[in-house]
Design a protein around this motif. Structure first.
Motif, PDB file in Angstrom:
ATOM      1  N   ASP A 279      38.026  27.896  43.831  1.00 57.57           N
ATOM      2  CA  ASP A 279      37.135  26.754  44.038  1.00 57.57           C
ATOM      3  C   ASP A 279      37.931  25.493  44.366  1.00 57.57           C
ATOM      4  O   ASP A 279      39.016  25.282  43.825  1.00 57.57           O
TER       5      ASP A 279
ATOM      6  N   ASP B  56      40.265  31.157  39.205  1.00 48.79           N
ATOM      7  CA  ASP B  56      39.730  31.893  38.049  1.00 48.79           C
ATOM      8  C   ASP B  56      40.234  33.330  38.213  1.00 48.79           C
ATOM      9  O   ASP B  56      39.802  34.018  39.137  1.00 48.79           O
TER      10      ASP B  56
ATOM     11  N   ARG C  29      30.992  35.582  48.154  1.00 45.95           N
ATOM     12  CA  ARG C  29      29.875  34.661  47.976  1.00 45.95           C
ATOM     13  C   ARG C  29      30.405  33.225  48.026  1.00 45.95           C
ATOM     14  O   ARG C  29      31.277  32.861  47.252  1.00 45.95           O
TER      15      ARG C  29
ATOM     16  N   ASN D  24      38.933  36.153  40.500  1.00 45.58           N
ATOM     17  CA  ASN D  24      37.482  36.201  40.332  1.00 45.58           C
ATOM     18  C   ASN D  24      36.807  35.156  41.217  1.00 45.58           C
ATOM     19  O   ASN D  24      35.725  35.384  41.747  1.00 45.58           O
ATOM     20  N   ALA D  25      37.449  33.999  41.325  1.00 44.63           N
ATOM     21  CA  ALA D  25      36.899  32.918  42.137  1.00 44.63           C
ATOM     22  C   ALA D  25      38.006  31.932  42.481  1.00 44.63           C
ATOM     23  O   ALA D  25      38.961  31.741  41.717  1.00 44.63           O
TER      24      ALA D  25
ATOM     25  N   GLY E  13      33.448  26.770  47.057  1.00 45.17           N
ATOM     26  CA  GLY E  13      34.185  27.861  46.456  1.00 45.17           C
ATOM     27  C   GLY E  13      33.749  29.215  46.945  1.00 45.17           C
ATOM     28  O   GLY E  13      32.738  29.367  47.648  1.00 45.17           O
ATOM     29  N   LYS E  14      34.556  30.210  46.589  1.00 41.90           N
ATOM     30  CA  LYS E  14      34.292  31.596  46.976  1.00 41.90           C
ATOM     31  C   LYS E  14      34.477  32.480  45.761  1.00 41.90           C
ATOM     32  O   LYS E  14      35.457  32.352  45.019  1.00 41.90           O
ATOM     33  N   ARG E  15      33.504  33.400  45.598  1.00 48.33           N
ATOM     34  CA  ARG E  15      33.552  34.339  44.506  1.00 48.33           C
ATOM     35  C   ARG E  15      33.631  35.763  45.006  1.00 48.33           C
ATOM     36  O   ARG E  15      33.522  36.003  46.217  1.00 48.33           O
TER      37      ARG E  15
END
Length: 123
Positions: free
Chosen positions: A35, A98, A56, A32-33, A50-52
């Protein structure tokens, strides 16, 4: 189980650059993410970048313009390019994943942390 591994920490002079890498591995999971966090002695752990989902990206104000997440990340990997490093960037940098896992017939969401990698910036 998901394993998170970081690499790339080192001793560098102020103004120098480093590239950190974080990789999540395991089975039956989706991210999901990813970070990056950091913690220096006597301070609380803080978010760095971080990257989601949907690619993003986000950055802490303290690193904007100096740290970037390059676009060459492999699947389940998050690289962090750190330029113009300052002594106050000295910290243990840790990666958090995550993830959503399929366990025992259901989907569960969990956080996994790596061991961290030391970044030391000498003045």
């Amino acid at each position: 189980q998901v394993q998170v591994m970081e690499s790339g920490g080192a001793l560098v002079q102020a103004g120098g650059s480093l590239r950190l890498s974080c990789t999540a591995s395991g089975s039956h999971f989706s991210i999901n993410a990813l970070d990056w966090y950091r913690q220096s002695p006597g301070k609380q752990r803080e978010f760095v970048a971080g990257k989601r989902a949907g690619n993003r990206l986000s950055y802490a104000d303290s690193v904007k313009g100096r740290f970037t997440i390059p676009g060459d990340n492999a699947k389940d990997t998050l690289n962090l390019q750190m330029n113009n490093l300052k002594p106050e960037d000295t910290a243990v940098y840790s990666c958090n994943a995550d993830v959503t896992q399929y366990l025992n017939g259901e989907f569960v969401r969990r956080d996994y942390w790596g061991q961290g990698t030391q970044v030391t910036v000498a003045s």
